[in-house]
Design a protein around this motif. Structure first.
Motif, PDB file in Angstrom:
ATOM      1  N   LEU A  36      40.490  29.638   3.017  1.00 16.61           N
ATOM      2  CA  LEU A  36      41.851  30.274   3.821  1.00 16.61           C
ATOM      3  C   LEU A  36      42.964  30.351   2.727  1.00 16.61           C
ATOM      4  O   LEU A  36      43.264  29.498   1.920  1.00 16.61           O
ATOM      5  CB  LEU A  36      42.063  29.188   4.888  1.00 16.61           C
ATOM      6  CG  LEU A  36      41.403  28.933   5.973  1.00 16.61           C
ATOM      7  CD1 LEU A  36      41.423  27.879   6.922  1.00 16.61           C
ATOM      8  CD2 LEU A  36      41.077  30.246   6.738  1.00 16.61           C
ATOM      9  N   PRO A  37      43.629  31.540   2.645  1.00 13.82           N
ATOM     10  CA  PRO A  37      44.892  31.442   2.183  1.00 13.82           C
ATOM     11  C   PRO A  37      45.982  30.399   2.398  1.00 13.82           C
ATOM     12  O   PRO A  37      46.060  30.183   3.693  1.00 13.82           O
ATOM     13  CB  PRO A  37      45.459  32.938   2.224  1.00 13.82           C
ATOM     14  CG  PRO A  37      44.913  33.171   3.591  1.00 13.82           C
ATOM     15  CD  PRO A  37      43.495  32.464   3.776  1.00 13.82           C
ATOM     16  N   ARG A  38      46.809  30.123   1.505  1.00 13.88           N
ATOM     17  CA  ARG A  38      47.755  29.250   1.830  1.00 13.88           C
ATOM     18  C   ARG A  38      48.783  29.966   2.621  1.00 13.88           C
ATOM     19  O   ARG A  38      49.292  30.888   2.272  1.00 13.88           O
ATOM     20  CB  ARG A  38      48.450  28.795   0.113  1.00 13.88           C
ATOM     21  CG  ARG A  38      49.270  27.375   0.340  1.00 13.88           C
ATOM     22  CD  ARG A  38      48.591  26.195   0.950  1.00 13.88           C
ATOM     23  NE  ARG A  38      47.992  25.574  -0.080  1.00 13.88           N
ATOM     24  CZ  ARG A  38      47.408  24.230   0.036  1.00 13.88           C
ATOM     25  NH1 ARG A  38      47.091  23.858   1.022  1.00 13.88           N
ATOM     26  NH2 ARG A  38      46.824  23.684  -0.865  1.00 13.88           N
ATOM     27  N   LEU A  39      49.249  28.937   3.646  1.00 12.63           N
ATOM     28  CA  LEU A  39      50.424  29.568   4.628  1.00 12.63           C
ATOM     29  C   LEU A  39      51.636  29.681   3.749  1.00 12.63           C
ATOM     30  O   LEU A  39      52.119  28.972   3.104  1.00 12.63           O
ATOM     31  CB  LEU A  39      50.650  28.331   5.671  1.00 12.63           C
ATOM     32  CG  LEU A  39      51.688  28.849   6.486  1.00 12.63           C
ATOM     33  CD1 LEU A  39      51.470  29.920   7.267  1.00 12.63           C
ATOM     34  CD2 LEU A  39      51.816  27.670   7.476  1.00 12.63           C
ATOM     35  N   ASP A  40      52.168  30.734   3.758  1.00 12.06           N
ATOM     36  CA  ASP A  40      53.492  31.191   3.243  1.00 12.06           C
ATOM     37  C   ASP A  40      54.650  30.798   4.139  1.00 12.06           C
ATOM     38  O   ASP A  40      54.724  31.137   5.415  1.00 12.06           O
ATOM     39  CB  ASP A  40      53.772  32.866   3.126  1.00 12.06           C
ATOM     40  CG  ASP A  40      54.921  33.241   2.357  1.00 12.06           C
ATOM     41  OD1 ASP A  40      55.826  32.475   2.174  1.00 12.06           O
ATOM     42  OD2 ASP A  40      54.917  34.454   1.848  1.00 12.06           O
ATOM     43  N   PRO A  41      55.555  30.112   3.647  1.00 11.00           N
ATOM     44  CA  PRO A  41      56.823  29.330   4.399  1.00 11.00           C
ATOM     45  C   PRO A  41      57.618  30.362   5.097  1.00 11.00           C
ATOM     46  O   PRO A  41      58.335  30.400   6.098  1.00 11.00           O
ATOM     47  CB  PRO A  41      57.465  28.600   3.422  1.00 11.00           C
ATOM     48  CG  PRO A  41      56.485  28.054   2.467  1.00 11.00           C
ATOM     49  CD  PRO A  41      55.656  29.560   2.444  1.00 11.00           C
ATOM     50  N   SER A  42      57.437  31.964   4.346  1.00  6.18           N
ATOM     51  CA  SER A  42      58.309  32.685   5.075  1.00  6.18           C
ATOM     52  C   SER A  42      57.680  33.480   6.232  1.00  6.18           C
ATOM     53  O   SER A  42      58.096  34.412   6.901  1.00  6.18           O
ATOM     54  CB  SER A  42      58.746  33.739   4.032  1.00  6.18           C
ATOM     55  OG  SER A  42      57.420  34.388   3.448  1.00  6.18           O
ATOM     56  N   ASN A  43      56.269  33.223   6.315  1.00  6.36           N
ATOM     57  CA  ASN A  43      55.451  33.732   7.701  1.00  6.36           C
ATOM     58  C   ASN A  43      56.287  33.395   8.855  1.00  6.36           C
ATOM     59  O   ASN A  43      57.005  32.449   9.135  1.00  6.36           O
ATOM     60  CB  ASN A  43      54.332  32.808   7.647  1.00  6.36           C
ATOM     61  CG  ASN A  43      53.379  33.171   8.771  1.00  6.36           C
ATOM     62  OD1 ASN A  43      53.606  33.018   9.988  1.00  6.36           O
ATOM     63  ND2 ASN A  43      52.169  34.133   8.689  1.00  6.36           N
ATOM     64  N   GLU A  44      56.393  34.407   9.624  1.00  6.75           N
ATOM     65  CA  GLU A  44      56.990  34.399  10.790  1.00  6.75           C
ATOM     66  C   GLU A  44      56.833  33.063  11.924  1.00  6.75           C
ATOM     67  O   GLU A  44      57.692  32.368  12.316  1.00  6.75           O
ATOM     68  CB  GLU A  44      56.809  35.568  11.854  1.00  6.75           C
ATOM     69  CG  GLU A  44      57.551  35.802  13.329  1.00  6.75           C
ATOM     70  CD  GLU A  44      57.288  36.890  13.778  1.00  6.75           C
ATOM     71  OE1 GLU A  44      57.339  37.016  15.077  1.00  6.75           O
ATOM     72  OE2 GLU A  44      57.002  37.942  13.303  1.00  6.75           O
ATOM     73  N   GLN A  45      55.509  32.714  12.108  1.00  4.99           N
ATOM     74  CA  GLN A  45      55.042  31.537  12.920  1.00  4.99           C
ATOM     75  C   GLN A  45      55.522  30.303  12.062  1.00  4.99           C
ATOM     76  O   GLN A  45      56.085  29.266  12.714  1.00  4.99           O
ATOM     77  CB  GLN A  45      53.796  31.473  12.929  1.00  4.99           C
ATOM     78  CG  GLN A  45      53.050  30.539  13.907  1.00  4.99           C
ATOM     79  CD  GLN A  45      51.791  30.212  14.354  1.00  4.99           C
ATOM     80  OE1 GLN A  45      50.974  31.371  13.801  1.00  4.99           O
ATOM     81  NE2 GLN A  45      51.227  29.468  14.933  1.00  4.99           N
ATOM     82  N   ALA A  46      55.295  30.358  10.679  1.00  7.06           N
ATOM     83  CA  ALA A  46      55.611  28.960  10.047  1.00  7.06           C
ATOM     84  C   ALA A  46      57.203  28.917  10.082  1.00  7.06           C
ATOM     85  O   ALA A  46      57.691  27.644  10.019  1.00  7.06           O
ATOM     86  CB  ALA A  46      55.317  29.629   8.468  1.00  7.06           C
ATOM     87  N   GLN A  47      58.016  29.869  10.099  1.00  7.42           N
ATOM     88  CA  GLN A  47      59.570  29.730  10.157  1.00  7.42           C
ATOM     89  C   GLN A  47      59.842  29.372  11.617  1.00  7.42           C
ATOM     90  O   GLN A  47      60.767  28.498  11.584  1.00  7.42           O
ATOM     91  CB  GLN A  47      60.340  31.147  10.110  1.00  7.42           C
ATOM     92  CG  GLN A  47      60.198  31.428   8.353  1.00  7.42           C
ATOM     93  CD  GLN A  47      61.066  32.614   8.055  1.00  7.42           C
ATOM     94  OE1 GLN A  47      61.293  33.492   8.917  1.00  7.42           O
ATOM     95  NE2 GLN A  47      61.328  32.719   6.721  1.00  7.42           N
ATOM     96  N   ALA A  48      59.116  29.765  12.613  1.00 10.44           N
ATOM     97  CA  ALA A  48      59.441  29.221  14.082  1.00 10.44           C
ATOM     98  C   ALA A  48      59.056  27.788  14.323  1.00 10.44           C
ATOM     99  O   ALA A  48      59.792  27.290  15.109  1.00 10.44           O
ATOM    100  CB  ALA A  48      58.729  30.297  14.892  1.00 10.44           C
ATOM    101  N   LEU A  49      58.281  27.316  13.233  1.00 15.44           N
ATOM    102  CA  LEU A  49      57.924  26.013  13.359  1.00 15.44           C
ATOM    103  C   LEU A  49      58.472  25.036  12.319  1.00 15.44           C
ATOM    104  O   LEU A  49      58.345  24.003  12.180  1.00 15.44           O
ATOM    105  CB  LEU A  49      56.414  25.546  13.358  1.00 15.44           C
ATOM    106  CG  LEU A  49      55.525  26.309  14.377  1.00 15.44           C
ATOM    107  CD1 LEU A  49      54.066  25.965  14.569  1.00 15.44           C
ATOM    108  CD2 LEU A  49      56.147  25.517  15.782  1.00 15.44           C
ATOM    109  N   ASN A  50      59.534  25.821  11.516  1.00 12.03           N
ATOM    110  CA  ASN A  50      60.288  25.003  10.407  1.00 12.03           C
ATOM    111  C   ASN A  50      59.197  24.515   9.551  1.00 12.03           C
ATOM    112  O   ASN A  50      59.626  23.497   9.031  1.00 12.03           O
ATOM    113  CB  ASN A  50      61.211  24.109  11.119  1.00 12.03           C
ATOM    114  CG  ASN A  50      62.468  24.852  11.677  1.00 12.03           C
ATOM    115  OD1 ASN A  50      62.794  25.528  11.403  1.00 12.03           O
ATOM    116  ND2 ASN A  50      62.373  24.284  13.074  1.00 12.03           N
ATOM    117  N   TYR A  51      57.991  25.085   8.948  1.00 12.81           N
ATOM    118  CA  TYR A  51      57.312  24.579   8.287  1.00 12.81           C
ATOM    119  C   TYR A  51      57.872  24.792   6.810  1.00 12.81           C
ATOM    120  O   TYR A  51      58.335  25.533   6.336  1.00 12.81           O
ATOM    121  CB  TYR A  51      56.208  25.601   8.256  1.00 12.81           C
ATOM    122  CG  TYR A  51      54.904  25.036   7.023  1.00 12.81           C
ATOM    123  CD1 TYR A  51      54.276  24.075   6.948  1.00 12.81           C
ATOM    124  CD2 TYR A  51      54.899  26.147   5.988  1.00 12.81           C
ATOM    125  CE1 TYR A  51      53.346  23.844   6.025  1.00 12.81           C
ATOM    126  CE2 TYR A  51      54.286  25.789   4.856  1.00 12.81           C
ATOM    127  CZ  TYR A  51      53.245  24.777   4.990  1.00 12.81           C
ATOM    128  OH  TYR A  51      52.352  24.475   3.925  1.00 12.81           O
TER     129      TYR A  51
END
Length: 104
Positions: A36-51
């Motif tokens: 799995l590719p590492r989650l990019d913090p700028s991803n829309e869902q990541a930003q929505a959950l403040n990752y």
């Protein structure tokens, strides 16, 4: 007696063949999950959950409590560093998001 052994062999062979597709699907899922590719913090869902990739960076977030990290969250999957909330990605074990939930 020989027929009994032959029956056992045939039954075990049939059961093994029947289980083969299940075993193959489990193994292929694990192999794919490890890539799995590492989650990019700028991803829309990541930003929505403040990752964030480093939990310390979330210290100013009202939902954050010290010690909360992805690797001790109930959604974290240690073998793949995956997260049930981001099924297409792996996450940083030392990261955090506002959906953090105790693993116990």
């Amino acid at each position: 007696m020989a027929n009994h052994s032959r029956r056992d062999f045939m039954r075990n062979s049939v059961l093994s063949l029947a289980a083969l597709p299940l075993g193959a699907s489990v193994l292929s899922t694990r192999v794919l999950a490890q890539d799995l590719p590492r989650l990019d913090p700028s991803n829309e869902q990541a930003q929505a959950l403040n990752y964030v990739e480093n939990a310390a960076d979330a210290a100013d977030h009202p939902a954050y409590e010290e010690g909360e990290r992805c690797d001790n969250c109930m959604f974290f999957q240690a073998g793949t560093e995956g997260c049930q909330l981001f099924p297409q990605n792996s996450v940083e074990p030392g990261g955090w998001c506002q959906s953090w939930t105790t693993a116990g």
